[in-house]
Design a protein around this motif. Structure first.
Motif, PDB file in Angstrom:
ATOM      1  N   ALA A 156       0.958  -1.207   0.012  1.00 50.00           N
ATOM      2  CA  ALA A 156      -0.033   0.171  -0.009  1.00 50.00           C
ATOM      3  C   ALA A 156       0.871   1.324   0.041  1.00 50.00           C
ATOM      4  O   ALA A 156       0.624   2.259  -0.756  1.00 50.00           O
ATOM      5  N   LYS A 157       2.079   1.397   0.856  1.00 51.60           N
ATOM      6  CA  LYS A 157       2.851   2.437   0.838  1.00 51.60           C
ATOM      7  C   LYS A 157       3.584   2.707  -0.399  1.00 51.60           C
ATOM      8  O   LYS A 157       3.856   3.678  -0.932  1.00 51.60           O
ATOM      9  N   VAL A 158       4.101   1.468  -1.036  1.00 53.48           N
ATOM     10  CA  VAL A 158       4.887   1.635  -2.286  1.00 53.48           C
ATOM     11  C   VAL A 158       4.049   2.114  -3.267  1.00 53.48           C
ATOM     12  O   VAL A 158       4.284   2.980  -4.041  1.00 53.48           O
ATOM     13  N   GLN A 159       2.480   1.645  -3.462  1.00 58.19           N
ATOM     14  CA  GLN A 159       1.714   2.173  -4.608  1.00 58.19           C
ATOM     15  C   GLN A 159       1.482   3.721  -4.312  1.00 58.19           C
ATOM     16  O   GLN A 159       1.297   4.613  -5.154  1.00 58.19           O
ATOM     17  N   ALA A 160       1.175   4.188  -2.934  1.00 54.31           N
ATOM     18  CA  ALA A 160       0.898   5.663  -2.772  1.00 54.31           C
ATOM     19  C   ALA A 160       2.094   6.431  -3.121  1.00 54.31           C
ATOM     20  O   ALA A 160       1.888   7.348  -3.504  1.00 54.31           O
ATOM     21  N   LEU A 161       3.321   5.813  -2.960  1.00 55.30           N
ATOM     22  CA  LEU A 161       4.798   6.637  -2.920  1.00 55.30           C
ATOM     23  C   LEU A 161       4.963   6.685  -4.616  1.00 55.30           C
ATOM     24  O   LEU A 161       5.274   7.777  -5.071  1.00 55.30           O
ATOM     25  N   LEU A 162       4.582   5.661  -5.390  1.00 51.82           N
ATOM     26  CA  LEU A 162       4.538   5.630  -7.031  1.00 51.82           C
ATOM     27  C   LEU A 162       3.550   6.594  -7.367  1.00 51.82           C
ATOM     28  O   LEU A 162       3.857   7.293  -8.333  1.00 51.82           O
ATOM     29  N   LYS A 163       2.403   6.532  -6.746  1.00 47.75           N
ATOM     30  CA  LYS A 163       1.406   7.647  -7.383  1.00 47.75           C
ATOM     31  C   LYS A 163       1.809   9.030  -6.911  1.00 47.75           C
ATOM     32  O   LYS A 163       1.359  10.019  -7.707  1.00 47.75           O
ATOM     33  N   ALA A 164       2.404   9.330  -5.964  1.00 50.63           N
ATOM     34  CA  ALA A 164       2.878  10.557  -5.397  1.00 50.63           C
ATOM     35  C   ALA A 164       4.019  11.147  -6.183  1.00 50.63           C
ATOM     36  O   ALA A 164       4.383  12.285  -6.127  1.00 50.63           O
ATOM     37  N   GLY A 165       4.735  10.368  -6.899  1.00 56.59           N
ATOM     38  CA  GLY A 165       5.844  10.686  -7.646  1.00 56.59           C
ATOM     39  C   GLY A 165       7.294  10.145  -7.478  1.00 56.59           C
ATOM     40  O   GLY A 165       8.391  10.452  -8.230  1.00 56.59           O
ATOM     41  N   ALA A 166       7.383   9.260  -6.653  1.00 56.91           N
ATOM     42  CA  ALA A 166       8.615   8.264  -6.481  1.00 56.91           C
ATOM     43  C   ALA A 166       8.751   7.440  -7.855  1.00 56.91           C
ATOM     44  O   ALA A 166       7.919   6.944  -8.590  1.00 56.91           O
ATOM     45  N   SER A 167      10.144   7.555  -7.940  1.00 62.00           N
ATOM     46  CA  SER A 167      10.352   6.675  -9.194  1.00 62.00           C
ATOM     47  C   SER A 167      10.564   5.295  -8.762  1.00 62.00           C
ATOM     48  O   SER A 167      11.346   4.753  -7.930  1.00 62.00           O
ATOM     49  N   ALA A 168      10.000   4.498  -9.763  1.00 63.51           N
ATOM     50  CA  ALA A 168       9.953   3.051  -9.834  1.00 63.51           C
ATOM     51  C   ALA A 168      11.563   2.580  -9.930  1.00 63.51           C
ATOM     52  O   ALA A 168      11.926   1.290  -9.787  1.00 63.51           O
ATOM     53  N   LYS A 169      12.363   3.438 -10.631  1.00 61.84           N
ATOM     54  CA  LYS A 169      13.881   2.918 -10.713  1.00 61.84           C
ATOM     55  C   LYS A 169      14.769   3.451  -9.568  1.00 61.84           C
ATOM     56  O   LYS A 169      15.912   3.509  -9.719  1.00 61.84           O
ATOM     57  N   ALA A 170      14.081   3.905  -8.486  1.00 65.43           N
ATOM     58  CA  ALA A 170      14.782   4.306  -7.282  1.00 65.43           C
ATOM     59  C   ALA A 170      15.753   3.366  -6.921  1.00 65.43           C
ATOM     60  O   ALA A 170      15.820   2.129  -6.994  1.00 65.43           O
ATOM     61  N   ALA A 171      17.003   3.657  -6.475  1.00 62.95           N
ATOM     62  CA  ALA A 171      18.116   2.749  -6.261  1.00 62.95           C
ATOM     63  C   ALA A 171      18.819   3.397  -4.632  1.00 62.95           C
ATOM     64  O   ALA A 171      19.066   4.776  -4.737  1.00 62.95           O
ATOM     65  N   ALA A 172      19.542   2.508  -3.947  1.00 62.59           N
ATOM     66  CA  ALA A 172      20.449   3.160  -2.844  1.00 62.59           C
ATOM     67  C   ALA A 172      21.567   3.641  -3.359  1.00 62.59           C
ATOM     68  O   ALA A 172      22.104   3.154  -4.552  1.00 62.59           O
ATOM     69  N   ASP A 173      22.585   3.753  -2.178  1.00 59.43           N
ATOM     70  CA  ASP A 173      23.707   4.226  -2.685  1.00 59.43           C
ATOM     71  C   ASP A 173      24.715   3.248  -3.177  1.00 59.43           C
ATOM     72  O   ASP A 173      25.311   3.323  -4.037  1.00 59.43           O
ATOM     73  N   SER A 174      24.270   2.031  -2.926  1.00 57.93           N
ATOM     74  CA  SER A 174      25.058   0.745  -3.316  1.00 57.93           C
ATOM     75  C   SER A 174      24.535   0.276  -4.748  1.00 57.93           C
ATOM     76  O   SER A 174      25.277  -0.507  -5.286  1.00 57.93           O
ATOM     77  N   GLY A 175      23.678   1.041  -5.398  1.00 56.58           N
ATOM     78  CA  GLY A 175      23.188   0.941  -6.570  1.00 56.58           C
ATOM     79  C   GLY A 175      22.217  -0.198  -6.604  1.00 56.58           C
ATOM     80  O   GLY A 175      21.457  -0.513  -7.664  1.00 56.58           O
ATOM     81  N   ARG A 176      21.757  -0.632  -5.200  1.00 53.65           N
ATOM     82  CA  ARG A 176      20.685  -1.921  -5.476  1.00 53.65           C
ATOM     83  C   ARG A 176      19.135  -1.028  -5.734  1.00 53.65           C
ATOM     84  O   ARG A 176      18.857  -0.189  -4.986  1.00 53.65           O
TER      85      ARG A 176
END
Length: 234
Positions: free
Chosen positions: A56-76
């Motif tokens: 639910a949080k993932v879906q809400a964040l994607l809808k709000a504008g978060a990138s599905a290609k987001a990555a951590a500093d490690s590249g993960r």
């Protein structure tokens, strides 16, 4: 008190916008996503939600504008985190939003390669929908098939061989194919024996030897894996 024409117009505009603003704020707070945060902060929250398997949080964040290609500093990437936790529904949501399955982190892991380690057939099916590069290799130079073969992930081996054109005779940095790993790192029991059968049925070359010139058949004989020996002698 008599209001000026300019004040009256301003109040009218504010009145027309307030329902819309209120609606936007309600939608943001309802899903626990603060209104007005930067995409960078949204991405950080997305990665955490993915690791927690919070669909639910993932879906809400994607809808709000978060990138599905987001990555951590490690590249993960978020998708790789989803595969690590076997959060299938989360991975499905990320892929639907445009997640890329191929980027590799500082350990050379990516979504497809992780499925070979975990052996999750359900996750494999989701990741394949994103059309991953089947030639990507892990830190040992192996494709997703190789760790699946040595770890005894029989259903996974069957699925990836049936549904993709992954190279069954790929040789990793150790000089081993999936067939060699199934014999050398397997326990010689029914599961690894069936993996050997599947690999042979899909074109595994029993003549490819390790760097010392030892073939899968010779390794099986040395270990006393009778059932494997019978398959490899055919």
């Amino acid at each position: 008190m008599k209001l000026s024409r300019r004040v009256m117009i301003g109040l009218a505009l504010l009145g027309s916008l307030s329902p819309l603003l209120g609606s936007c704020q309600a939608r943001g707070s309802a899903k626990g996503v603060p209104v007005g945060i930067s995409q960078s902060d949204q991405n950080v929250q997305l990665l955490q939600a993915v690791q927690n398997g919070d669909l639910a949080k993932v879906q809400a964040l994607l809808k709000a504008g978060a990138s599905a290609k987001a990555a951590a500093d490690s590249g993960r990437t978020a998708l790789t985190w989803a595969t690590k936790g076997d959060h299938v529904a989360v991975a499905r949501a990320l892929i639907a939003a445009g997640a890329d399955p191929d980027p590799q982190d500082d350990q050379r892991s990516n979504a497809l390669l992780v499925t070979g380690e975990t052996g999750s057939v359900a996750m494999l099916r989701e990741v394949l929908k994103a059309i991953p590069d089947l030639t990507r290799t892990n830190r040992y130079g192996g494709t997703a098939l190789i760790p699946a073969a040595d770890r005894g992930h029989l259903p996974y081996v069957r699925e990836i061989l049936k549904t993709t054109r992954i190279k069954v005779n790929h040789v990793n940095n150790l000089g081993w194919t999936a067939l060699l790993e199934a014999v050398i790192l397997g326990d010689g029991g029914p599961t690894h024996t069936e993996i050997v059968r599947e690999l042979l049925a899909h074109g595994a070359d029993r003549k490819i030897a390790d760097r010392d010139g030892v073939t899968p058949l010779q390794h099986a004989r040395q270990r006393g894996y009778g059932a494997m020996v019978k398959l490899l002698e055919k």
